[in-house]
Design a protein around this motif. Structure first.
Motif, PDB file in Angstrom:
ATOM      1  N   CYS A 203       3.530  12.084   5.656  1.00 13.79           N
ATOM      2  CA  CYS A 203       2.826  13.331   5.326  1.00 13.79           C
ATOM      3  C   CYS A 203       1.588  13.585   6.182  1.00 13.79           C
ATOM      4  N   GLY A 204       1.173  12.598   7.000  1.00 14.55           N
ATOM      5  CA  GLY A 204       0.034  12.807   7.886  1.00 14.55           C
ATOM      6  C   GLY A 204      -1.326  12.569   7.266  1.00 14.55           C
ATOM      7  N   ALA A 205      -1.353  12.108   6.013  1.00 13.91           N
ATOM      8  CA  ALA A 205      -2.647  11.817   5.375  1.00 13.91           C
ATOM      9  C   ALA A 205      -3.259  10.586   6.041  1.00 13.91           C
ATOM     10  N   SER A 206      -4.597  10.587   6.194  1.00 16.69           N
ATOM     11  CA  SER A 206      -5.233   9.402   6.774  1.00 16.69           C
ATOM     12  C   SER A 206      -6.072   8.712   5.713  1.00 16.69           C
ATOM     13  N   MET A 207      -6.078   7.390   5.776  1.00 12.37           N
ATOM     14  CA  MET A 207      -6.794   6.617   4.746  1.00 12.37           C
ATOM     15  C   MET A 207      -7.251   5.277   5.297  1.00 12.37           C
ATOM     16  N   THR A 208      -8.189   4.674   4.585  1.00 11.31           N
ATOM     17  CA  THR A 208      -8.729   3.395   5.014  1.00 11.31           C
ATOM     18  C   THR A 208      -8.950   2.491   3.809  1.00 11.31           C
ATOM     19  N   LEU A 209      -8.985   1.196   4.085  1.00  8.51           N
ATOM     20  CA  LEU A 209      -9.285   0.220   3.044  1.00  8.51           C
ATOM     21  C   LEU A 209     -10.775  -0.049   3.045  1.00  8.51           C
ATOM     22  N   THR A 210     -11.361  -0.081   1.877  1.00  8.73           N
ATOM     23  CA  THR A 210     -12.775  -0.428   1.785  1.00  8.73           C
ATOM     24  C   THR A 210     -12.903  -1.947   1.797  1.00  8.73           C
TER      25      THR A 210
ATOM     26  N   LEU B  19       0.849  -1.189   0.000  1.00 10.38           N
ATOM     27  CA  LEU B  19       0.000   0.000   0.000  1.00 10.38           C
ATOM     28  C   LEU B  19       0.882   1.235   0.000  1.00 10.38           C
ATOM     29  N   ASN B  20       0.498   2.177  -0.809  1.00  9.52           N
ATOM     30  CA  ASN B  20       1.237   3.422  -0.843  1.00  9.52           C
ATOM     31  C   ASN B  20       0.316   4.580  -0.507  1.00  9.52           C
ATOM     32  N   CYS B  21       0.875   5.519   0.223  1.00 13.43           N
ATOM     33  CA  CYS B  21       0.101   6.684   0.650  1.00 13.43           C
ATOM     34  C   CYS B  21      -0.530   7.370  -0.558  1.00 13.43           C
ATOM     35  N   LEU B  22      -1.797   7.736  -0.392  1.00 14.90           N
ATOM     36  CA  LEU B  22      -2.534   8.384  -1.482  1.00 14.90           C
ATOM     37  C   LEU B  22      -1.991   9.782  -1.787  1.00 14.90           C
ATOM     38  N   ARG B  23      -1.347  10.383  -0.780  1.00 13.81           N
ATOM     39  CA  ARG B  23      -0.896  11.753  -0.988  1.00 13.81           C
ATOM     40  C   ARG B  23       0.587  11.802  -1.383  1.00 13.81           C
ATOM     41  N   CYS B  24       1.464  11.107  -0.610  1.00 15.63           N
ATOM     42  CA  CYS B  24       2.908  11.245  -0.876  1.00 15.63           C
ATOM     43  C   CYS B  24       3.500  10.017  -1.545  1.00 15.63           C
ATOM     44  N   ASP B  25       2.708   8.965  -1.687  1.00 18.64           N
ATOM     45  CA  ASP B  25       3.100   7.758  -2.413  1.00 18.64           C
ATOM     46  C   ASP B  25       4.172   6.912  -1.718  1.00 18.64           C
ATOM     47  N   LEU B  26       4.541   7.250  -0.493  1.00 16.10           N
ATOM     48  CA  LEU B  26       5.492   6.402   0.219  1.00 16.10           C
ATOM     49  C   LEU B  26       4.747   5.171   0.748  1.00 16.10           C
ATOM     50  N   PRO B  27       5.441   4.037   0.902  1.00 18.77           N
ATOM     51  CA  PRO B  27       4.756   2.830   1.379  1.00 18.77           C
ATOM     52  C   PRO B  27       4.216   3.028   2.798  1.00 18.77           C
ATOM     53  N   ILE B  28       3.045   2.433   3.053  1.00 17.94           N
ATOM     54  CA  ILE B  28       2.455   2.468   4.392  1.00 17.94           C
ATOM     55  C   ILE B  28       2.864   1.177   5.092  1.00 17.94           C
ATOM     56  N   PRO B  29       3.462   1.261   6.261  1.00 22.49           N
ATOM     57  CA  PRO B  29       3.841   0.027   6.953  1.00 22.49           C
ATOM     58  C   PRO B  29       2.605  -0.655   7.542  1.00 22.49           C
ATOM     59  N   ALA B  30       1.835  -1.301   6.680  1.00 26.79           N
ATOM     60  CA  ALA B  30       0.561  -1.895   7.090  1.00 26.79           C
ATOM     61  C   ALA B  30       0.768  -3.305   7.629  1.00 26.79           C
ATOM     62  N   GLU B  31       0.248  -3.537   8.825  1.00 28.14           N
ATOM     63  CA  GLU B  31       0.270  -4.880   9.398  1.00 28.14           C
ATOM     64  C   GLU B  31      -0.940  -5.642   8.865  1.00 28.14           C
ATOM     65  N   VAL B  32      -0.820  -6.984   8.892  1.00 27.87           N
ATOM     66  CA  VAL B  32      -1.951  -7.829   8.500  1.00 27.87           C
ATOM     67  C   VAL B  32      -3.142  -7.444   9.374  1.00 27.87           C
ATOM     68  N   GLU B  33      -4.312  -7.380   8.811  1.00 29.32           N
ATOM     69  CA  GLU B  33      -5.572  -7.067   9.490  1.00 29.32           C
ATOM     70  C   GLU B  33      -5.810  -5.579   9.727  1.00 29.32           C
ATOM     71  N   GLU B  34      -4.787  -4.761   9.562  1.00 27.41           N
ATOM     72  CA  GLU B  34      -5.018  -3.327   9.749  1.00 27.41           C
ATOM     73  C   GLU B  34      -5.792  -2.758   8.558  1.00 27.41           C
ATOM     74  N   VAL B  35      -6.692  -1.816   8.832  1.00 26.57           N
ATOM     75  CA  VAL B  35      -7.524  -1.279   7.741  1.00 26.57           C
ATOM     76  C   VAL B  35      -7.555   0.253   7.663  1.00 26.57           C
ATOM     77  N   ALA B  36      -6.858   0.929   8.569  1.00 23.78           N
ATOM     78  CA  ALA B  36      -6.804   2.396   8.479  1.00 23.78           C
ATOM     79  C   ALA B  36      -5.482   2.886   9.061  1.00 23.78           C
ATOM     80  N   TRP B  37      -4.967   3.948   8.473  1.00 26.58           N
ATOM     81  CA  TRP B  37      -3.650   4.439   8.869  1.00 26.58           C
ATOM     82  C   TRP B  37      -3.564   5.950   8.723  1.00 26.58           C
ATOM     83  N   ILE B  38      -2.551   6.484   9.442  1.00 28.52           N
ATOM     84  CA  ILE B  38      -2.129   7.856   9.172  1.00 28.52           C
ATOM     85  C   ILE B  38      -0.706   7.733   8.647  1.00 28.52           C
ATOM     86  N   CYS B  39      -0.443   8.325   7.509  1.00 25.80           N
ATOM     87  CA  CYS B  39       0.888   8.237   6.918  1.00 25.80           C
ATOM     88  C   CYS B  39       1.893   8.933   7.839  1.00 25.80           C
ATOM     89  N   ARG B  40       2.973   8.211   8.157  1.00 27.64           N
ATOM     90  CA  ARG B  40       3.973   8.800   9.062  1.00 27.64           C
ATOM     91  C   ARG B  40       4.778   9.876   8.366  1.00 27.64           C
TER      92      ARG B  40
END
Ligand SMILES: [Zn+2]
Length: 180
Positions: free
Chosen positions: A33-40, A10-31
Motif C-alpha cells: 500500500c506504500g505506507a511508510s513506518m519505523t520501529l521505535t 510486523l504487519n503494515c499499519l495501514r493494510c495489515d499485510l506482513p512487512i518482509p522485515a530483515e533482521v536489523e531493519e528499522v524502517a520500511w515502505i509497505c510494498r
C-alpha cells in the motif's frame, strides 16, 4: 550452542499485510500500500514519513539519512588565546545547522566522514519521486549521540589545540530522507 534470532512479525499499519522485515531493519515502505513506518526504540511500529531527494537516480539505490536541524551553543577553549579557530567555530554555529546521520549499514569511519561532509556542505533538500533505497538499519534513537559526536569531531579537527569543548545541542525531531 544454539543461536536464536527472534523475529517479531510486523504487519503494515495501514493494510495489515506482513512487512518482509530483515533482521536489523528499522524502517520500511509497505510494498502493498506504500505506507511508510519505523520501529521505535521500544519496538513499537509507528508511521514515519520518508522524503526522497529530487536528484536521486532511478538506477541507483538511494541512501537513507536521519536529518534534523540542530542549534549548538558552543563553549570552546583552546590553548592559545582566542584565535582563528574559535572565531571560525563561533561563525559556523551562529545559525542552526542540518545534521545528517547515515541510517544505512556502514562503518563508523564512513558515518563520521559522511556526517561531517554533509554537516559542512549540506545538500538542498528538495523533494522528488520515490526510488528504491538501502535498508534502514539505524533508528532515530541513534540520532542524538551521533550528532553530538559530529560536533566534537568537527571542533577537534579545527587547526588549533582545542582544550575543552562544551556545548548544548537543541535538536528538532529527525526525519528520514533518501539521498543520492
Ligand atoms: Zn501496507
Amino acid at each position: 550452542m544454539t543461536l536464536t534470532v527472534e523475529l517479531i512479525p510486523l504487519n503494515c499499519l495501514r493494510c495489515d499485510l506482513p512487512i518482509p522485515a530483515e533482521v536489523e531493519e528499522v524502517a520500511w515502505i509497505c510494498r502493498n500500500c506504500g505506507a511508510s513506518m519505523t520501529l521505535t526504540e521500544v519496538g513499537e511500529l509507528i508511521p514515519c514519513e520518508i522524503f526522497f531527494a529530487a536528484d536521486l537516480s532511478p538506477r541507483q539505490k538511494g541512501k537513507p539519512f536521519w536529518v534534523a536541524e540542530g542549534k549548538v551553543k558552543l563553549m570552546r577553549e583552546s590553548y592559545t588565546a582566542i584565535g582563528k579557530s574559535d572565531r571560525e567555530a563561533e561563525a559556523f554555529w551562529s545559525r542552526p545547522r542540518l545534521f545528517f546521520v547515515p541510517a544505512y549499514q556502514c562503518e563508523l569511519q564512513e558515518m563520521l566522514a559522511v556526517g561531517i561532509h554533509l554537516l559542512t556542505n549540506p545538500p538542498s533538500l528538495v523533494r522528488g519521486p520515490s526510488t528504491d533505497f538501502l535498508p534502514v538499519t539505524h533508528s532515530a534513537a541513534d540520532f542524538r549521540p551521533f550528532a553530538e559526536f559530529l560536533v566534537i569531531a568537527l571542533e577537534a579537527a579545527r587547526k588549533d589545540k582545542v582544550k575543552t569543548v562544551h556545548f548544548e545541542l537543541e535538536l528538532q525531531p529527525p526525519v528520514l530522507w533518501i539521498l543520492p
